[in-house]
Motif scaffolding. Structure first.
Motif, PDB file in Angstrom:
ATOM      1  N   ILE A  96      24.682  41.671 -23.806  1.00 15.78           N
ATOM      2  CA  ILE A  96      25.801  41.654 -22.867  1.00 15.78           C
ATOM      3  C   ILE A  96      25.290  41.688 -21.427  1.00 15.78           C
ATOM      4  N   ILE A  97      24.331  42.555 -21.168  1.00 17.76           N
ATOM      5  CA  ILE A  97      23.791  42.662 -19.817  1.00 17.76           C
ATOM      6  C   ILE A  97      23.041  41.394 -19.433  1.00 17.76           C
ATOM      7  N   ALA A  98      22.339  40.787 -20.381  1.00 14.49           N
ATOM      8  CA  ALA A  98      21.650  39.529 -20.103  1.00 14.49           C
ATOM      9  C   ALA A  98      22.648  38.434 -19.740  1.00 14.49           C
ATOM     10  N   ALA A  99      23.772  38.380 -20.447  1.00 18.75           N
ATOM     11  CA  ALA A  99      24.803  37.389 -20.132  1.00 18.75           C
ATOM     12  C   ALA A  99      25.394  37.628 -18.749  1.00 18.75           C
ATOM     13  N   PHE A 100      25.455  38.879 -18.345  1.00 24.83           N
ATOM     14  CA  PHE A 100      26.002  39.240 -17.033  1.00 24.83           C
ATOM     15  C   PHE A 100      25.028  38.904 -15.905  1.00 24.83           C
ATOM     16  N   THR A 101      23.748  39.156 -16.124  1.00 25.46           N
ATOM     17  CA  THR A 101      22.757  39.007 -15.053  1.00 25.46           C
ATOM     18  C   THR A 101      22.058  37.660 -15.033  1.00 25.46           C
ATOM     19  N   HIS A 102      21.921  37.004 -16.185  1.00 30.66           N
ATOM     20  CA  HIS A 102      21.151  35.765 -16.249  1.00 30.66           C
ATOM     21  C   HIS A 102      21.649  34.675 -15.299  1.00 30.66           C
ATOM     22  N   PRO A 103      22.964  34.418 -15.226  1.00 28.42           N
ATOM     23  CA  PRO A 103      23.409  33.358 -14.312  1.00 28.42           C
ATOM     24  C   PRO A 103      23.002  33.610 -12.864  1.00 28.42           C
ATOM     25  N   LEU A 104      22.983  34.854 -12.435  1.00 31.98           N
ATOM     26  CA  LEU A 104      22.585  35.172 -11.068  1.00 31.98           C
ATOM     27  C   LEU A 104      21.081  34.998 -10.892  1.00 31.98           C
ATOM     28  N   LEU A 105      20.315  35.615 -11.788  1.00 28.47           N
ATOM     29  CA  LEU A 105      18.861  35.571 -11.658  1.00 28.47           C
ATOM     30  C   LEU A 105      18.335  34.150 -11.816  1.00 28.47           C
ATOM     31  N   ASP A 106      18.922  33.401 -12.737  1.00 24.43           N
ATOM     32  CA  ASP A 106      18.483  32.029 -12.958  1.00 24.43           C
ATOM     33  C   ASP A 106      18.713  31.167 -11.720  1.00 24.43           C
ATOM     34  N   ARG A 107      19.828  31.356 -11.033  1.00 26.36           N
ATOM     35  CA  ARG A 107      20.097  30.565  -9.836  1.00 26.36           C
ATOM     36  C   ARG A 107      19.251  31.020  -8.660  1.00 26.36           C
ATOM     37  N   SER A 108      18.891  32.271  -8.635  1.00 20.73           N
ATOM     38  CA  SER A 108      17.964  32.731  -7.607  1.00 20.73           C
ATOM     39  C   SER A 108      16.592  32.091  -7.795  1.00 20.73           C
ATOM     40  N   ILE A 109      16.190  31.890  -9.059  1.00 19.92           N
ATOM     41  CA  ILE A 109      14.884  31.299  -9.359  1.00 19.92           C
ATOM     42  C   ILE A 109      14.910  29.778  -9.222  1.00 19.92           C
ATOM     43  N   HIS A 110      15.918  29.149  -9.825  1.00 21.92           N
ATOM     44  CA  HIS A 110      15.913  27.694  -9.976  1.00 21.92           C
ATOM     45  C   HIS A 110      16.959  26.964  -9.129  1.00 21.92           C
ATOM     46  N   SER A 194       8.443  41.398  -4.925  1.00 22.09           N
ATOM     47  CA  SER A 194       9.904  41.394  -4.942  1.00 22.09           C
ATOM     48  C   SER A 194      10.461  39.982  -5.080  1.00 22.09           C
ATOM     49  N   SER A 195       9.647  38.981  -4.782  1.00 20.08           N
ATOM     50  CA  SER A 195      10.086  37.592  -4.937  1.00 20.08           C
ATOM     51  C   SER A 195       9.949  37.094  -6.374  1.00 20.08           C
ATOM     52  N   ASP A 196       9.353  37.901  -7.247  1.00 17.52           N
ATOM     53  CA  ASP A 196       9.138  37.500  -8.637  1.00 17.52           C
ATOM     54  C   ASP A 196      10.393  37.808  -9.454  1.00 17.52           C
ATOM     55  N   ILE A 197      11.424  36.991  -9.285  1.00 17.15           N
ATOM     56  CA  ILE A 197      12.702  37.231  -9.949  1.00 17.15           C
ATOM     57  C   ILE A 197      12.570  37.045 -11.460  1.00 17.15           C
ATOM     58  N   GLU A 198      11.629  36.208 -11.886  1.00 16.03           N
ATOM     59  CA  GLU A 198      11.422  36.032 -13.329  1.00 16.03           C
ATOM     60  C   GLU A 198      10.985  37.340 -13.987  1.00 16.03           C
TER      61      GLU A 198
END
Length: 235
Positions: A96-110, A194-198
């Motif tokens: 559940i937490i991955a579904a909540f955070t992944h869209p944000l973190l993925d767009r920060s990275i890619h 701190s820039s290592d969002i992955e």
């Protein structure tokens, strides 16, 4: 195969104003940016801000809404997908937490550079006690409540008080992550960046899920202890 619609000149101008406002608001904050500066960054006429948006505050709201709508839709899709895949027992707290955070973190990275500006802006708003809470509630409360609904099923014995505090700590972790302050770089002597969002995306769901479970278990244990201590419980 669908063909992308060509934007009109007016639509291009409007998007350029939004991109420029997003960048400058992220760098200087709402009060540190003028309409004239936004128009200059967009190579446009300041009068067009009023024409397309009405004023600086309306432009600011549109900057927030543009990506919030995308994020909320994608987050809901990811949550519903993980709920379907999990079956009757439902997804784990980590999922559940991955579904909540992944869209944000993925767009920060890619994502395009505008996503970095957007998340920096969200960090500013979250930390603005005079009006940040109202703004964040307006754009993000419905999707947060939907995730809390799923978490209640994953943690059926957990009181809402502990769920809300746990979400509060999750929100703080995300804001600090998107700020990319360099603090962890200095503290770790360069071992972490701190820039290592992955690296964050790889660790955050598991770390936060453990916090949710620990607070809920501690609260349940305290309630059980109080129940045993009540008169007549041992009769």
């Amino acid at each position: 195969m669908a063909v992308a619609r060509k934007l009109s000149r007016g639509e291009i101008t409007r998007e350029k104003l939004l991109d420029s406002a997003e960048k400058l608001f992220a760098l200087k904050g709402f009060h540190g940016v003028t309409v004239r500066a936004i128009a200059r960054e967009a190579d446009s006429d300041p009068a067009l801000v009023a024409y397309y948006f009405g004023g600086k505050r309306e432009l600011f709201d549109e900057v927030l809404l543009r990506r919030a709508e995308q994020l909320n839709q994608i987050r809901l899709q990811e949550l519903e997908a993980c709920e379907r895949a999990a079956g009757p027992e439902g997804p784990t707290v980590e999922e559940i937490i991955a579904a909540f955070t992944h869209p944000l973190l993925d767009r920060s990275i890619h994502g395009d550079p505008g996503w970095k500006s957007y998340f920096a802006l969200i960090g500013q708003i979250t930390n603005a006690p005079d009006w940040g809470g109202a703004v964040m509630s307006k754009y993000f409360d419905p999707i947060v409540r939907r995730f809390l609904q799923s978490l209640r099923k994953a943690l059926p014995d957990c009181r809402d008080e502990e769920l809300f505090w746990s979400y509060h700590f999750l929100s703080g972790a995300l804001v600090l992550t998107f700020a990319e302050t360099g603090r962890i770089d200095s503290l770790s002597g360069g071992l972490c960046k701190s820039s290592d969002i992955e690296a964050v995306a790889d660790r955050l769901p598991e770390f936060i899920a453990a916090g949710f479970r620990r607070l809920c278990a501690r609260d349940a244990a305290a309630r059980a202890e109080r129940a045993r201590a009540e008169p007549g419980q041992d009769a």
